[in-house]
Design a protein around this motif. Structure first.
Motif, mmCIF file in Angstrom:
data_model
loop_
_atom_site.group_PDB
_atom_site.id
_atom_site.type_symbol
_atom_site.label_atom_id
_atom_site.label_comp_id
_atom_site.label_asym_id
_atom_site.label_seq_id
_atom_site.Cartn_x
_atom_site.Cartn_y
_atom_site.Cartn_z
ATOM 1 N N CYS A 68 -31.694 35.734 -80.993
ATOM 2 C CA CYS A 68 -32.574 35.286 -79.672
ATOM 3 C C CYS A 68 -31.345 35.617 -78.431
ATOM 4 O O CYS A 68 -30.237 35.451 -78.746
ATOM 5 C CB CYS A 68 -32.822 33.845 -79.606
ATOM 6 N N LEU A 69 -31.672 36.495 -77.620
ATOM 7 C CA LEU A 69 -30.835 36.730 -76.393
ATOM 8 C C LEU A 69 -31.476 36.604 -75.078
ATOM 9 O O LEU A 69 -32.926 37.027 -74.898
ATOM 10 C CB LEU A 69 -30.732 38.359 -76.470
ATOM 11 N N VAL A 70 -30.774 35.890 -74.179
ATOM 12 C CA VAL A 70 -31.517 35.163 -73.026
ATOM 13 C C VAL A 70 -30.399 35.979 -71.792
ATOM 14 O O VAL A 70 -29.144 35.747 -71.955
ATOM 15 C CB VAL A 70 -31.412 33.753 -72.799
ATOM 16 N N TYR A 71 -31.018 36.551 -70.621
ATOM 17 C CA TYR A 71 -30.248 37.012 -69.424
ATOM 18 C C TYR A 71 -30.471 36.135 -68.320
ATOM 19 O O TYR A 71 -31.712 35.753 -68.203
ATOM 20 C CB TYR A 71 -30.672 38.358 -69.157
ATOM 21 N N SER A 72 -29.583 35.505 -67.675
ATOM 22 C CA SER A 72 -29.929 34.489 -66.435
ATOM 23 C C SER A 72 -29.080 35.234 -65.282
ATOM 24 O O SER A 72 -28.049 35.102 -65.237
ATOM 25 C CB SER A 72 -29.469 33.076 -66.653
ATOM 26 N N VAL A 73 -30.076 35.790 -64.369
ATOM 27 C CA VAL A 73 -29.525 36.533 -63.161
ATOM 28 C C VAL A 73 -29.578 35.840 -61.910
ATOM 29 O O VAL A 73 -30.565 35.375 -61.336
ATOM 30 C CB VAL A 73 -30.089 38.056 -62.964
ATOM 31 N N CYS B 43 -29.929 30.571 -79.412
ATOM 32 C CA CYS B 43 -30.159 31.674 -78.426
ATOM 33 C C CYS B 43 -28.530 32.034 -77.671
ATOM 34 O O CYS B 43 -27.768 31.044 -77.354
ATOM 35 C CB CYS B 43 -30.830 31.329 -77.356
ATOM 36 N N GLU B 44 -28.273 33.302 -77.547
ATOM 37 C CA GLU B 44 -27.159 33.696 -76.900
ATOM 38 C C GLU B 44 -27.505 33.835 -75.235
ATOM 39 O O GLU B 44 -28.596 34.675 -75.099
ATOM 40 C CB GLU B 44 -26.529 35.046 -77.490
ATOM 41 N N ILE B 45 -26.799 33.225 -74.437
ATOM 42 C CA ILE B 45 -27.241 33.361 -72.928
ATOM 43 C C ILE B 45 -25.978 33.914 -72.262
ATOM 44 O O ILE B 45 -24.849 33.530 -72.441
ATOM 45 C CB ILE B 45 -27.460 31.859 -72.664
ATOM 46 N N HIS B 46 -26.200 34.883 -71.318
ATOM 47 C CA HIS B 46 -25.335 35.642 -70.567
ATOM 48 C C HIS B 46 -25.922 35.053 -68.960
ATOM 49 O O HIS B 46 -26.948 35.517 -68.842
ATOM 50 C CB HIS B 46 -25.534 37.134 -71.014
ATOM 51 N N THR B 47 -24.923 34.913 -68.455
ATOM 52 C CA THR B 47 -25.142 34.542 -66.900
ATOM 53 C C THR B 47 -24.602 35.641 -65.975
ATOM 54 O O THR B 47 -23.268 35.916 -66.217
ATOM 55 C CB THR B 47 -24.908 33.063 -66.522
ATOM 56 N N PHE B 48 -25.232 35.920 -64.892
ATOM 57 C CA PHE B 48 -24.732 36.884 -64.009
ATOM 58 C C PHE B 48 -24.986 36.663 -62.733
ATOM 59 O O PHE B 48 -25.729 36.098 -62.168
ATOM 60 C CB PHE B 48 -25.389 38.328 -64.269
ATOM 61 N N SER C 127 -37.706 31.221 -84.569
ATOM 62 C CA SER C 127 -37.459 31.813 -85.647
ATOM 63 C C SER C 127 -36.749 33.281 -85.441
ATOM 64 O O SER C 127 -36.373 33.856 -86.376
ATOM 65 C CB SER C 127 -38.743 32.457 -86.157
ATOM 66 N N ARG C 128 -36.273 33.548 -84.122
ATOM 67 C CA ARG C 128 -35.500 34.773 -83.876
ATOM 68 C C ARG C 128 -34.120 34.384 -83.925
ATOM 69 O O ARG C 128 -33.475 33.709 -83.276
ATOM 70 C CB ARG C 128 -35.718 35.269 -82.174
ATOM 71 N N VAL C 129 -33.362 35.048 -84.916
ATOM 72 C CA VAL C 129 -32.093 34.683 -85.474
ATOM 73 C C VAL C 129 -30.929 35.362 -84.349
ATOM 74 O O VAL C 129 -29.950 34.862 -84.080
ATOM 75 C CB VAL C 129 -31.877 35.489 -86.837
ATOM 76 N N LYS D 42 -30.002 23.710 -75.336
ATOM 77 C CA LYS D 42 -30.287 22.331 -75.942
ATOM 78 C C LYS D 42 -31.705 22.506 -76.774
ATOM 79 O O LYS D 42 -31.854 22.064 -77.854
ATOM 80 C CB LYS D 42 -30.666 21.363 -74.730
ATOM 81 N N THR D 43 -32.766 23.342 -75.913
ATOM 82 C CA THR D 43 -33.958 23.758 -76.602
ATOM 83 C C THR D 43 -33.678 24.826 -77.766
ATOM 84 O O THR D 43 -34.373 24.381 -78.863
ATOM 85 C CB THR D 43 -35.051 24.196 -75.518
#
Length: 560
Positions: A120-125, A144-149, A116-118, A139-140
Motif C-alpha cells: 500500500c502506497l500513499v502520497y500526501s501533497v 501503508c508506506e506514506i510520503h509527504t510533500f 490486503s494490499r501488502v 494508525k488505520t
C-alpha cells in the motif's frame, strides 16, 4: 517568455472536500484482486482492481454515475457555485474520515479495501506542518508506506511518514520544481501503484491537477482526495453606507477597517458572527463628514494608529480599540487652499511624513507633527485626479526611498522623487483612464498598472523605460480599478468593476532581482534627468537667449 501563469480562482478557505475515484479500463496493474468474490470480473477490470461486486450492481452504479455526471457538466450561474453545480456521482459504501475534524482531515473511500494490499502506497501533497492525516492513516493502515510533500521544510513524526521538500510544477516552472513523473521515478515507484493521493495546496490544485492528468496512465493514483479552494468569499461584511476604502489592521489580522461615503469609519471583526460593524465612528464635526478615500495603519505592534483622510481635506488619527473620537485631526491645505485627497501613503515605516494625491491632479508631501506640520511641498504634472500612489520600498545597495509613482485619469503614470517638484518621467502608453499603480515589493525596477479598458501592464525600467514588459487586456469588457502585489512579489491581484478578483502568478525573473539591478535603475534615473533637461532646453531656447543678452547688456552698462 511567459510572465504570468494560468489564472487562479481567488478565495479564502471555503473548503469542499471531494473524493474522486477514477475508473480505468484496459490494463490492470495488479492481477490479484484486493477482495475477491465470484462474478466481479467487470468491476475489478474497470475499477483498477479496487472494487469487486456483481456485474448487475456495478452496471447500475455506472448508470447513476453517468446520469449525475451529465448534470454536473451543466454550468449554472450562482454565487455558491459548487453547491449549485456539483453533486457526488460516485458513492462509497464505507467511506471513512482520516485525520482530524475540520481542516486537515479527508474522507477516504473504503479504506478497508487496502488492508490486503501488502505494498500500500500513499502520497500526501501539501502539509504546512500538519501531519494529522498521516498519523491517522498510519494508525488505520499500519502497513501503508506514506510520503509527504511540501515546498517548505517540515519533519514527519517518527515512524509515520517520509518527508520530501519539493516544489511541484512542470519541471521548469516554478524554478527548481519537480514534475509528477520525475517524483515517481526518483522515488522508484514506477512499478508500484499509488493507492491514495491527498492534495491540499491552498488554491494551487488548479495548476497541479492538470499535470497529473497529463502523465502516463501507469502513474495515475487509484484514489484522489482533493481539497478545493473555490472563489466564494469566506467572509461577507455589510455596511449601511458605500465602502470607499478598506484595509486590514496589520497588527490585528482579525480586524478589518473601512472608510465610507458618509464619512464614517467602520470596524469589522472576523472572530465574531456579526457581519455588521462592531465599531463605527460618529458623524460629527470633530471627525469626518465627507467620503473617506484614504486609510492606512501605521506604527508598531505596541504603538499603532489608523490614519484617515476624507476628501474635504481632514486628516484624523485613531486608536483602533476606541473609535469614538479621533486622537487628533488636521485640516490639509496648501497655501490656504484645501486639498481634496484621493490617495495617501506613509513611505516605509514612516509615522510622521506622508504623501497624498488629490482630485485636482497634484501630489503633496507633508508631516503630521513638528514646526511645519501639514502640507509642505507640491508636485505638479497631472491634468486629472490622481487614482493611484505607490512608494518605492525595496531595500538594496542604492537608496530609492524618495521615489514614488502616481497614476491619473489623464491617461498617464508619472515617476517622482520627493527631492524634485517635477516628474522624473511620464509613461504614456494607455488610451484611457489609469486607475492604479503599484511598485513591486521585491524588485527595484518593476511596477504594475491597470486601466478601465481591462488592460494591465507590468513594467521593468531596467529592460525598457518606454514600453511595458508585458501588456494584457482582459476579455469581457471589464474595467480594472485596483491592482496589488502579494508580499513576496510572486502573484498579482486585479479587481474589476464587476466585483471579481483575478490572481496571476508572476515569472520568477521578476521576483528575484540581480545585485546589479539597483545600479541599473540608478543609471536609468540619471537618463531620465538628462532627458528632462534636454527637453527643457529644446522648449525654451528663446528665453535662455534673452536672459543671456540682458545679462550681458547689464554688465556693459555697469562697466560704463
Amino acid at each position: 517568455m511567459q510572465l504570468l501563469s494560468a489564472k487562479l480562482p481567488v478565495g479564502v478557505l471555503v473548503l469542499i472536500i471531494v473524493s474522486i475515484i477514477f475508473f480505468w479500463s484496459g490494463q490492470s496493474y495488479f492481477k490479484m484482486p484486493l477482495i475477491f468474490t465470484s462474478n466481479c470480473h467487470l468491476s475489478l477490470t474497470e475499477s483498477d482492481d479496487f472494487i469487486c461486486e456483481p456485474d448487475n450492481v456495478w452496471n447500475e452504479r455506472k448508470n447513476v454515475y453517468r446520469a449525475q455526471d451529465k448534470e454536473n457538466m451543466m454550468k449554472r450561474q450562482s454565487r455558491i457555485f459548487f453547491l449549485t453545480n456539483w453533486e457526488p456521482n460516485f458513492h462509497c459504501s464505507n467511506a471513512r474520515r482520516i485525520g482530524r475534524m475540520g481542516d486537515g482531515g479527508k474522507w477516504v473511500c473504503d479504506p478497508y479495501r487496502l488492508k490486503s494490499r501488502v505494498d500500500c502506497l500513499v502520497y500526501s501533497v501539501g502539509s504546512n506542518g500538519d501531519f494529522s492525516f498521516e498519523v491517522n492513516m498510519k494508525k488505520t493502515m499500519p502497513h501503508c508506506e506514506i510520503h509527504t510533500f511540501d515546498r517548505n521544510r517540515y519533519v514527519c513524526p517518527k515512524g509515520i511518514c517520509i518527508f520530501h521538500q519539493i516544489t511541484l510544477g512542470n519541471g521548469t516552472h516554478p524554478k527548481g520544481s519537480k514534475s509528477w513523473t520525475t517524483i515517481i521515478q526518483k522515488l522508484n515507484h514506477i512499478q508500484r501503484k499509488i493507492d491514495i493521493l491527498k492534495i491540499d495546496i491552498e488554491g494551487f490544485e488548479y495548476l497541479f491537477f492538470p499535470l497529473i492528468m497529463q502523465a502516463s496512465a501507469s502513474s495515475l493514483p487509484r484514489q484522489i482526495l482533493i481539497e478545493l479552494h473555490p472563489s466564494d468569499p469566506k467572509y461577507v461584511f455589510n455596511c449601511q453606507s458605500w465602502v470607499t476604502s478598506c484595509v486590514f489592521s496589520k497588527f490585528h489580522p482579525n480586524i478589518l477597517l473601512g472608510g465610507t461615503y458618509s464619512g464614517q469609519i467602520v470596524v469589522w471583526d472576523t472572530r465574531t458572527n456579526k457581519r455588521t460593524p462592531v465599531q463605527r465612528t460618529a458623524l460629527s464635526a470633530s471627525s469626518h463628514t465627507h467620503p473617506v478615500y484614504c486609510l492606512q495603519v501605521i506604527g508598531t505592534q505596541n504603538a499603532n494608529n489608523l490614519i484617515s483622510i476624507s476628501n474635504e481635506g481632514k486628516m484624523c488619527s485613531w486608536n483602533i480599540e476606541m473609535m469614538t473620537q479621533p486622537q487628533d485631526s488636521m485640516d490639509l491645505a496648501y497655501r490656504t487652499k484645501p486639498v481634496a485627497a484621493t490617495r495617501m501613503v506613509f513611505p516605509g515605516v514612516e509615522v510622521n511624513n506622508f504623501i497624498i494625491g488629490s482630485e485636482e491632479g497634484q501630489a503633496y508631501s507633508g508631516s503630521r507633527h513638528g514646526n511645519k506640520a501639514g502640507i509642505q511641498e507640491s508636485y505638479e504634472g497631472h491634468f486629472g485626479p490622481i487614482t493611484g500612489l505607490s512608494c518605492h520600498n525595496v531595500n538594496g545597495s542604492v537608496d530609492f526611498s524618495s521615489l514614488f509613482l502616481t497614476s491619473s485619469f489623464d491617461w498617464s503614470v508619472k515617476l517622482w522623487s520627493l527631492k524634485e517638484s517635477k516628474p522624473l518621467n511620464s509613461f504614456e502608453v494607455n488610451s484611457d483612464y489609469i486607475t492604479d499603480v503599484r511598485w513591486s515589493p521585491v524588485h527595484p525596477s518593476v511596477f504594475l498598472t491597470c486601466d478601465i479598458t481591462g488592460r494591465f501592464d507590468i513594467w521593468n525600467l531596467n529592460h525598457d523605460s518606454e514600453l511595458p514588459l508585458l501588456s494584457t487586456t482582459l476579455d469581457g469588457n471589464v474595467a480594472l480599478n485596483k491592482c496589488l502585489w502579494a508580499h513576496n512579489g510572486q502573484q498579482i491581484i486585479l479587481g474589476d468593476d464587476q466585483g471579481k478578483l483575478r490572481l496571476y502568478g508572476v515569472n520568477e525573473f521578476l521576483t528575484n532581482p540581480k545585485p546589479d539591478d539597483f545600479n541599473k535603475l540608478s543609471s536609468t534615473l540619471q537618463d531620465f534627468k538628462r532627458n528632462t533637461l534636454d527637453a527643457f532646453d529644446d522648449n525654451h531656447p528663446a528665453s535662455v537667449t534673452t536672459t543671456a543678452t540682458t545679462a550681458s547688456s547689464t554688465s556693459v552698462s555697469h562697466g560704463s
